[in-house]
Scaffold this motif. Structure first.
Motif, short mmCIF file in Angstrom:
data_model
loop_
_atom_site.label_atom_id
_atom_site.label_comp_id
_atom_site.label_asym_id
_atom_site.label_seq_id
_atom_site.Cartn_x
_atom_site.Cartn_y
_atom_site.Cartn_z
N GLU A 27 0.81 -1.22 0.00
CA GLU A 27 0.00 0.00 0.00
C GLU A 27 0.85 1.27 0.00
O GLU A 27 0.33 2.37 -0.07
N ARG A 34 5.58 -12.41 -3.97
CA ARG A 34 4.95 -13.50 -4.72
C ARG A 34 3.67 -13.04 -5.38
O ARG A 34 3.22 -11.94 -5.13
N SER A 185 2.15 -13.90 3.21
CA SER A 185 1.69 -15.19 2.67
C SER A 185 2.04 -16.30 3.65
O SER A 185 1.52 -17.41 3.55
N1 APR Z 1 -3.38 -5.78 2.29
C1 APR Z 1 -3.25 -6.98 2.93
N2 APR Z 1 -2.60 -8.03 2.39
C2 APR Z 1 -2.09 -7.89 1.17
C3 APR Z 1 -2.21 -6.68 0.43
C4 APR Z 1 -2.88 -5.60 1.04
N3 APR Z 1 -3.04 -4.43 0.43
N4 APR Z 1 -1.58 -6.84 -0.77
C5 APR Z 1 -1.10 -8.10 -0.78
N5 APR Z 1 -1.41 -8.75 0.37
C6 APR Z 1 -1.00 -10.08 0.80
C7 APR Z 1 -1.00 -11.15 -0.30
O1 APR Z 1 -2.27 -11.74 -0.42
C8 APR Z 1 0.06 -12.12 0.24
O2 APR Z 1 -0.53 -13.09 1.10
O3 APR Z 1 0.35 -9.98 1.22
C9 APR Z 1 0.99 -11.23 1.07
C10 APR Z 1 2.36 -10.99 0.44
O4 APR Z 1 3.05 -12.20 0.38
P1 APR Z 1 4.58 -12.30 -0.08
O5 APR Z 1 4.77 -11.58 -1.35
O6 APR Z 1 4.93 -13.74 -0.06
O7 APR Z 1 5.36 -11.48 1.06
P2 APR Z 1 5.83 -11.94 2.49
O8 APR Z 1 4.86 -12.88 3.11
O9 APR Z 1 6.16 -10.71 3.24
O10 APR Z 1 7.17 -12.73 2.14
C11 APR Z 1 7.94 -13.25 3.18
O11 APR Z 1 9.63 -13.93 1.63
O12 APR Z 1 10.98 -13.61 -0.22
C12 APR Z 1 10.92 -13.55 1.14
O13 APR Z 1 12.34 -12.30 2.49
C13 APR Z 1 11.19 -12.16 1.69
O14 APR Z 1 10.34 -11.17 3.71
C14 APR Z 1 9.97 -11.85 2.53
C15 APR Z 1 9.40 -13.22 2.82
#
Ligand code: APR
Length: 235
Positions: A27, A34, A185
């Motif tokens: 946001e 991902r 995620s």
């Molecule tokens: N509000 C709430 N959730 C959201 C929004 C939003 N506006 N936009 C996306 N999401 C959710 C998605 O549905 C997804 O479940 O945020 C999540 C993002 O997932 P990832 O891209 O996998 O990010 P994250 O979980 O932070 O990844 C963990 O993976 O690659 C490594 O080190 C990296 O810290 C990272 C870790």
């Protein structure tokens, strides 16, 4: 978007732990890792975000991180980051355990932040064992004065988490009375172990996400919606 009827009132808790991921910073305009348009879709982590890649081609790995530093330096904390910082002002034991490396929680005003995956804004020399903060873009020098390559102080794929950060996170959960996951995620371990640990400790848990995750059904409360909108409604 309405909150489910049984949603707890955050004002009744004193030590809330927020466990945040890339969905919160989405946001602020920062792509998640991902899913469609995710960072790992454009940049293979094997070439850009692991020690093996760095040992093979440190310039390529640094180029990727410089792009991220430059991009994120123009982003501002979202409403969701701000709500979390506001809660800490009223409830000073509030703790953020973040997987994000963008520093946006601190820029929003949060003080108690555990950076599980490190920070894009810290650089380290593994040869000399020194870590320091750097906001210079691009870096003046990618090498330390000792001659070794500097590297971002980030937990890359295949790197272990820093023990001190794990202890801080576990300590915060041990003392917490509410655990809220926001925009993750929860597929990357060991970080994704933390919600499970909170559940095991009988801490009430809430998940905020725009979609279901592999762990959704394990949380006591699930709220589907964007981080900023849900957090603003909760507080
Ligand atoms: N509000 C709430 N959730 C959201 C929004 C939003 N506006 N936009 C996306 N999401 C959710 C998605 O549905 C997804 O479940 O945020 C999540 C993002 O997932 P990832 O891209 O996998 O990010 P994250 O979980 O932070 O990844 C963990 O993976 O690659 C490594 O080190 C990296 O810290 C990272 C870790």
């Amino acid at each position: 978007m309405d909150l489910p009827n049984n949603t707890p009132d955050l004002h009744q808790f004193d030590h809330i732990v927020f466990f945040t991921g890339a969905g919160l910073s989405a946001e602020s305009g920062i792509p998640t890792y991902r899913g469609k348009g995710g960072i790992w879709e454009t940049y293979r982590y094997e070439e850009h975000a692991c020690q093996r890649a760095f040992d093979k081609d440190p310039e390529k790995v640094w180029d990727f991180h410089e792009i991220r530093r430059e991009f994120i330096s123009h982003c501002i904390p979202s409403e969701g980051h701000k709500v979390i910082a506001e809660i800490e002002k009223v409830k000073p034991l509030t703790t953020v355990i973040t997987q994000n490396i963008d520093g946006l929680h601190q820029r929003a005003g949060s003080n108690r932040v555990v950076e599980l995956h490190g920070s894009l804004w810290r650089i380290r020399c593994d040869k000399e064992g020194i870590v320091y903060e750097s906001h210079k873009i691009p870096l003046t020098n990618r090498r330390c004065s000792c001659g070794a390559y500097l590297r971002p102080d980030i937990v890359w794929f295949e790197d272990p988490l820093k023990e001190e950060e794990i202890f801080k996170a576990i300590d915060a959960i041990n003392q917490s009375d509410l655990f809220i996951s926001v925009g993750t995620s929860a597929v990357v371990f060991p970080a994704a172990q933390l919600p499970l640990y909170a559940i095991q400790k009988n801490v009430p848990t809430i998940e905020i996400n725009i979609e279901k995750t592999l762990m959704t059904s394990m949380y006591q409360y699930q709220i589907q919606g964007t981080a900023s909108e849900v957090l603003r409604k909760l507080w």
